[in-house]
Design a protein around this motif. Structure first.
Motif, short mmCIF file in Angstrom:
data_model
loop_
_atom_site.label_atom_id
_atom_site.label_comp_id
_atom_site.label_asym_id
_atom_site.label_seq_id
_atom_site.Cartn_x
_atom_site.Cartn_y
_atom_site.Cartn_z
N PRO A 1 46.21 44.42 33.01
CA PRO A 1 45.13 45.40 32.91
C PRO A 1 45.65 46.82 32.67
O PRO A 1 45.06 47.58 31.92
N ALA A 2 46.78 47.17 33.28
CA ALA A 2 47.35 48.51 33.08
C ALA A 2 47.84 48.66 31.64
O ALA A 2 47.66 49.72 31.03
N ARG A 3 48.44 47.62 31.08
CA ARG A 3 48.87 47.65 29.68
C ARG A 3 47.66 47.83 28.76
O ARG A 3 47.70 48.59 27.80
N PHE A 4 46.59 47.11 29.05
CA PHE A 4 45.36 47.24 28.26
C PHE A 4 44.86 48.69 28.29
O PHE A 4 44.57 49.28 27.25
N LEU A 5 44.76 49.26 29.49
CA LEU A 5 44.24 50.62 29.62
C LEU A 5 45.13 51.64 28.91
O LEU A 5 44.64 52.60 28.32
N ALA A 6 46.44 51.42 28.94
CA ALA A 6 47.37 52.34 28.27
C ALA A 6 47.25 52.24 26.75
O ALA A 6 47.55 53.20 26.04
N SER A 7 46.79 51.09 26.25
CA SER A 7 46.73 50.89 24.80
C SER A 7 45.39 51.26 24.18
O SER A 7 45.27 51.38 22.97
N ASP B 1 47.74 57.48 32.20
CA ASP B 1 49.15 57.83 32.22
C ASP B 1 49.89 56.78 33.02
O ASP B 1 49.34 55.72 33.32
N ALA B 2 51.12 57.04 33.39
CA ALA B 2 51.94 56.04 34.07
C ALA B 2 51.40 55.65 35.44
O ALA B 2 51.68 54.55 35.92
N GLY B 3 50.59 56.51 36.07
CA GLY B 3 50.14 56.22 37.42
C GLY B 3 48.66 55.97 37.61
O GLY B 3 48.25 55.37 38.60
N SER B 4 47.83 56.44 36.67
CA SER B 4 46.38 56.31 36.88
C SER B 4 45.64 56.35 35.55
O SER B 4 46.19 56.72 34.52
N CYS B 5 44.36 55.97 35.63
CA CYS B 5 43.47 56.12 34.48
C CYS B 5 42.22 56.84 34.99
O CYS B 5 41.90 56.80 36.18
N THR B 6 41.51 57.48 34.07
CA THR B 6 40.29 58.19 34.42
C THR B 6 39.15 57.66 33.57
O THR B 6 39.26 57.59 32.34
N ASP C 1 33.62 61.55 37.08
CA ASP C 1 34.89 61.07 36.56
C ASP C 1 35.63 60.40 37.71
O ASP C 1 35.79 60.99 38.78
N VAL C 2 36.06 59.15 37.48
CA VAL C 2 36.73 58.37 38.52
C VAL C 2 38.20 58.21 38.14
O VAL C 2 38.50 57.68 37.08
N VAL C 3 39.08 58.68 39.02
CA VAL C 3 40.52 58.52 38.81
C VAL C 3 40.96 57.29 39.60
O VAL C 3 40.76 57.22 40.81
N ILE C 4 41.54 56.33 38.89
CA ILE C 4 41.88 55.03 39.49
C ILE C 4 43.39 54.83 39.42
O ILE C 4 43.96 54.80 38.33
N VAL D 1 44.27 48.47 40.08
CA VAL D 1 43.47 47.81 39.04
C VAL D 1 43.78 46.32 39.02
O VAL D 1 44.93 45.92 38.97
N VAL D 2 42.73 45.49 39.09
CA VAL D 2 42.91 44.03 39.04
C VAL D 2 42.39 43.44 37.72
O VAL D 2 42.79 42.34 37.35
N ALA D 3 41.52 44.18 37.01
CA ALA D 3 40.99 43.70 35.73
C ALA D 3 40.43 44.89 34.96
O ALA D 3 39.97 45.87 35.56
N ALA D 4 40.46 44.78 33.64
CA ALA D 4 39.90 45.82 32.79
C ALA D 4 39.60 45.22 31.42
O ALA D 4 40.34 44.36 30.95
N LYS D 5 38.50 45.67 30.82
CA LYS D 5 38.19 45.21 29.47
C LYS D 5 37.28 46.21 28.79
O LYS D 5 36.61 47.03 29.43
N GLU D 6 37.25 46.11 27.46
CA GLU D 6 36.34 46.92 26.66
C GLU D 6 34.95 46.29 26.75
O GLU D 6 34.82 45.06 26.82
N VAL D 7 33.92 47.13 26.75
CA VAL D 7 32.54 46.64 26.79
C VAL D 7 31.76 47.29 25.66
O VAL D 7 32.12 48.38 25.18
N PRO D 8 30.68 46.65 25.21
CA PRO D 8 29.88 47.22 24.12
C PRO D 8 29.17 48.49 24.55
O PRO D 8 29.03 48.76 25.75
#
Length: 80
Positions: free
Chosen positions: A8-14, A42-47, A54-57, A62-69
């Motif tokens: 999930p972190a790799r996905f968010l970084a990409s 960035d290396a430590g969090s996503c917003t 705005d949520v800084v995580i 993070v256990v899961a992440a995906k793009e949504v429509p």
């Protein structure tokens, strides 16, 4: 040796900033989701910009992440 980066972190970084995403992450007592537009990662969090704030995580939570429509258009209020 460094730890492998979770998927999930790799996905968010990409993902391009501005992409609509849902991110599931750990909080005290369980899990929660942030649904909105990714502002950055960035290396430590996503917003994520949700409707409320705005949520800084932290990425380690993070256990899961995906793009949504895109969100469906809001319906007009009914006349009273």
């Amino acid at each position: 040796m460094s730890q492998p980066v979770p998927a999930p972190a790799r996905f968010l970084a990409s993902v391009e900033p501005g992409t609509r995403v849902v991110v599931r992450y750990e909080i005290e007592g369980g899990l929660t989701d942030a649904l909105g537009h990714l502002l950055g990662c960035d290396a430590g969090s996503c917003t994520v910009r949700t409707r409320q704030a705005d949520v800084v995580i932290p990425l380690e939570r993070v256990v899961a992440a995906k793009e949504v429509p895109p969100a469906p258009p809001r319906r007009p209020r009914a006349a009273r």
